[in-house]
Design a protein around this motif. Structure first.
Motif, PDB file in Angstrom:
ATOM      1  N   SER A   1       4.543 -18.597   0.560  1.00 61.09           N
ATOM      2  CA  SER A   1       3.496 -19.625   0.465  1.00 61.09           C
ATOM      3  C   SER A   1       2.223 -19.235   1.210  1.00 61.09           C
ATOM      4  N   ASN A   2       2.284 -18.164   1.976  1.00 63.96           N
ATOM      5  CA  ASN A   2       1.129 -17.688   2.745  1.00 63.96           C
ATOM      6  C   ASN A   2      -0.021 -17.341   1.793  1.00 63.96           C
ATOM      7  N   PRO A   3      -1.157 -18.066   1.892  1.00 65.29           N
ATOM      8  CA  PRO A   3      -2.279 -17.803   0.964  1.00 65.29           C
ATOM      9  C   PRO A   3      -2.901 -16.428   1.151  1.00 65.29           C
ATOM     10  N   ALA A   4      -2.641 -15.800   2.283  1.00 65.90           N
ATOM     11  CA  ALA A   4      -3.210 -14.467   2.520  1.00 65.90           C
ATOM     12  C   ALA A   4      -2.513 -13.402   1.675  1.00 65.90           C
ATOM     13  N   ILE A   5      -1.355 -13.746   1.150  1.00 64.19           N
ATOM     14  CA  ILE A   5      -0.620 -12.791   0.311  1.00 64.19           C
ATOM     15  C   ILE A   5      -0.935 -13.089  -1.149  1.00 64.19           C
ATOM     16  N   ARG A   6      -1.511 -12.113  -1.822  1.00 64.86           N
ATOM     17  CA  ARG A   6      -1.910 -12.304  -3.204  1.00 64.86           C
ATOM     18  C   ARG A   6      -0.678 -12.227  -4.130  1.00 64.86           C
ATOM     19  N   TYR A   7      -0.822 -12.799  -5.325  1.00 65.31           N
ATOM     20  CA  TYR A   7       0.255 -12.675  -6.317  1.00 65.31           C
ATOM     21  C   TYR A   7       0.409 -11.207  -6.699  1.00 65.31           C
ATOM     22  N   GLY A   8       1.647 -10.777  -6.754  1.00 70.52           N
ATOM     23  CA  GLY A   8       1.900  -9.380  -7.047  1.00 70.52           C
ATOM     24  C   GLY A   8       2.125  -9.125  -8.532  1.00 70.52           C
ATOM     25  N   LYS A   9       2.283  -7.875  -8.867  1.00 71.50           N
ATOM     26  CA  LYS A   9       2.518  -7.452 -10.244  1.00 71.50           C
ATOM     27  C   LYS A   9       3.908  -6.837 -10.344  1.00 71.50           C
ATOM     28  N   THR A  10       4.624  -7.240 -11.387  1.00 72.69           N
ATOM     29  CA  THR A  10       5.982  -6.738 -11.610  1.00 72.69           C
ATOM     30  C   THR A  10       6.004  -5.838 -12.847  1.00 72.69           C
ATOM     31  N   THR A  11       6.585  -4.667 -12.710  1.00 78.07           N
ATOM     32  CA  THR A  11       6.728  -3.751 -13.841  1.00 78.07           C
ATOM     33  C   THR A  11       8.150  -3.196 -13.866  1.00 78.07           C
ATOM     34  N   VAL A  12       8.542  -2.700 -15.030  1.00 81.00           N
ATOM     35  CA  VAL A  12       9.874  -2.112 -15.189  1.00 81.00           C
ATOM     36  C   VAL A  12       9.749  -0.594 -15.130  1.00 81.00           C
ATOM     37  N   VAL A  13      10.620   0.024 -14.343  1.00 76.43           N
ATOM     38  CA  VAL A  13      10.631   1.485 -14.201  1.00 76.43           C
ATOM     39  C   VAL A  13      11.996   1.992 -14.658  1.00 76.43           C
ATOM     40  N   GLU A  14      12.036   2.807 -15.703  1.00 78.87           N
ATOM     41  CA  GLU A  14      13.296   3.379 -16.173  1.00 78.87           C
ATOM     42  C   GLU A  14      13.586   4.653 -15.405  1.00 78.87           C
ATOM     43  N   ASP A  15      14.752   4.697 -14.779  1.00 82.30           N
ATOM     44  CA  ASP A  15      15.127   5.851 -13.966  1.00 82.30           C
ATOM     45  C   ASP A  15      16.576   6.218 -14.307  1.00 82.30           C
ATOM     46  N   LYS A  16      16.762   7.304 -15.046  1.00 81.30           N
ATOM     47  CA  LYS A  16      18.088   7.775 -15.448  1.00 81.30           C
ATOM     48  C   LYS A  16      18.870   6.663 -16.146  1.00 81.30           C
TER      49      LYS A  16
END
Length: 432
Positions: free
Chosen positions: A269-284
C-alpha cells in the motif's frame, strides 16, 4: 455356446510347524487302520521343504527313514499299532518303512525316528487325476461368454509357505496366463472382454488379458494387472489395476501434472512503490514469472513443494526480507509460516533472522510452507508434502505467498497469487 465350467477345488491349507500339509492333496491323518487302507496302492511323495521353514517330518523322512525328498513312492501296506507303519516302494524298487506317530503330533524329543503326521505325504495320483480333469475347462466372464481356459494345475510355494495348489488360466483373447486360486480366476475373468469407456477420453479399451510379475516361487496373482487394448489403435496395450479397470485403464490418457501460474501481484500500500510489470520468462520449458517495480526485481515460480525465486534490490536503499512475517496461504485459506534456505527442519517454527540485501545485490532463495514439512518415522527422515492435490484432474484454486520487504523502517507486503491448474500431457486424446 459351450458353457464354461470350473471345478470347485475347495482347498484349505494349514501351515504347521512340524508336518507339511498339502490340503486336499495330503494323506489325511487317522489312527484307524480301516480308514488308512484307502491309501494302499496310491502313489505319494514328500515335497522339498519350503524356504525358511523347519519341518521335523522333512528331516526325519530324508535323514532317519532313508527316504528321498521328491521321489515318488507307492504305498504297499499300512499297519497301525503304537505307531502307524507305512511300507513304501519307490519307482526304482527301493523299499522303506515310514513310521508315523499315531496321535498326529510331534513328540517332545526333536528329530526322533518317526514322523508326526500322515499329512506330510502328498497324494500324487489324486493330484494328477484332478489335473487331467481340469485342463481345458473354460471360464466365463460376467456376461456368460467363455473367455479363458484352465491350462494346468500345479503346486506352488505361496509367500514361502508350504506348497499349495493353484490353477493356471490362459486368456482366449491375448494368450496371456495367470496362476491363481479358483476364486481369483472367477473374479479376474469376469472382466475379460469388457469394453471400457470414459466420458473425457476419445478411445475405448477392451480387457484382453493379464500382466504378471516374474515371480517363480509362487503364484503370480498377487501383483497381477489387466492388459487393456485400445480399440482404435490395436497395437496400444496398457496395463491397469485389476481391481478398478474402469478407472485405471485411462490413466495414460488422463496423465498430466499441476502447474502454478502467477496471475496477480498485490503490491504494498506504500504510495512510494510504483505498480510493477509482470512478464513470463520461459526457462528450460518451465514458466517463470518476472515482476519488477522501483524496489524489487523478482523472478519467481512455484513447484509442487515450494516457491523458488531470485530477488534483486533495485531501490536506492538496503532492503530486508522479514522471514518471521512471511505467510503461505493454501487453497482453503489456511495460513502457514514459511521456511527458506538455511532453516533447520527441526527449527522451522522458530525464529528466522531477516536477510539484508544491499542496493544492487540479489539473493537466490525459496519459500516452503512449514505445514507441509514433517518427520517420517517410516523413512526416518524429513519429508516435504506437495502443495498440490494428491488427486489428478482437479481445479483446486489459488495459492498465495506473502513476502514482507522492509525498506528503512517500513515493512511492505508483496502478495504473489498463483492459480493452480491441471495440465493434461495428451490433450489430443481427450474430449475437452
Amino acid at each position: 455356446m459351450k458353457k464354461g465350467i470350473l471345478l470347485a477345488l475347495a482347498i484349505t491349507f494349514t501351515a504347521m510347524s512340524f508336518a507339511q500339509d498339502y490340503g486336499k492333496y495330503s494323506m489325511q491323518h487317522t489312527d484307524s487302520e480301516t480308514e488308512l487302507q484307502q491309501y494302499v496302492g496310491q502313489r505319494v511323495k514328500v515335497m522339498s521343504r519350503p524356504y525358511g521353514l523347519d519341518s521335523e517330518d522333512f528331516y526325519i523322512f530324508s535323514h532317519r527313514l532313508d527316504g528321498t525328498i521328491g521321489a515318488i513312492y507307492t504305498i504297499k501296506k499300512i499297519k497301525v499299532g503304537s505307531q502307524i507303519v507305512i511300507d513304501l516302494v519307490s519307482e526304482s524298487g527301493e523299499k522303506i518303512k515310514a513310521k508315523v506317530n499315531a496321535d498326529g503330533k510331534p513328540h517332545d524329543t526333536l528329530f526322533k525316528s518317526s514322523m508326526a503326521s500322515c499329512k506330510s505325504f502328498f497324494l500324487v495320483d489324486k493330484f494328477e487325476a484332478d489335473r487331467q480333469n481340469l485342463i481345458g475347462k473354460e471360464i466365463n466372464n460376467s456376461a456368460g461368454q467363455p473367455v479363458a481356459k484352465i491350462v494346468d494345475l500345479k503346486m506352488v510355494d505361496v509367500d514361502f509357505n508350504y506348497p499349495q495348489s493353484r490353477i493356471e488360466i490362459q486368456s482366449d483373447l491375448d494368450g496371456t496366463t495367470l496362476v491363481c486360486t479358483e476364486e481369483e480366476a472367477i473374479s479376474f475373468c469376469s472382466n475379460l472382454g469388457k469394453i471400457l469407456s470414459h466420458p473425457m477420453v476419445k478411445h475405448k479399451y477392451k480387457v484382453v488379458g493379464f500382466k504378471t510379475s516374474n515371480r517363480t516361487r509362487s503364484d503370480n496373482a498377487k501383483n497381477a494387472e489387466y492388459n487393456v487394448q485400445n480399440m482404435d489403435i490395436p497395437n496400444e496395450i496398457y496395463s491397469c489395476n485389476i481391481g478398478k479397470p474402469e478407472r485405471d485403464a485411462f490413466r495414460h490418457d488422463l496423465k498430466g501434472h499441476y502447474v502454478s501460474v502467477l496471475t496477480q501481484v498485490e503490491k504494498p500500500s506504500n504510495p512510494a512503490i510504483r505498480y510493477g510489470k509482470t512478464t513470463v520468462v520461459e526457462d528450460k520449458k518451465i514458466s517463470k514469472y518476472s515482476y519488477v517495480d522501483n524496489v524489487i526485481d523478482i523472478l519467481i515460480f512455484g513447484g509442487s513443494e515450494q516457491f523458488d525465486f531470485i530477488l534483486k534490490n533495485v531501490s536506492d536503499n538496503s532492503i530486508k526480507v522479514i522471514w518471521n512475517e512471511a505467510v503461505f496461504v493454501g487453497f482453503d485459506g489456511t495460513t502457514s509460516k514459511i521456511m527458506h534456505v538455511g532453516t533447520r527442519y527441526s527449527q522451522r517454527e522458530g525464529d528466522q533472522p531477516a536477510t539484508t540485501i544491499i542496493k544492487g545485490a540479489k539473493i537466490e532463495d525459496l519459500a516452503a510452507p512449514t505445514c507441509n514439512v514433517r518427520y517420517s518415522s517410516t523413512l526416518k527422515e524429513w519429508v516435504t508434502d506437495s502443495m498440490y492435490p494428491s488427486i489428478s484432474g482437479l481445479s483446486p484454486g489459488k495459492l498465495r505467498l506473502m513476502l514482507p520487504i522492509q525498506i528503512k523502517e517500513v515493512v511492505n507486503e508483496y502478495v504473489f497469487v498463483f492459480d493452480v491448474n491441471y495440465v493434461y500431457d495428451y490433450p489430443e486424446r481427450l474430449n475437452l
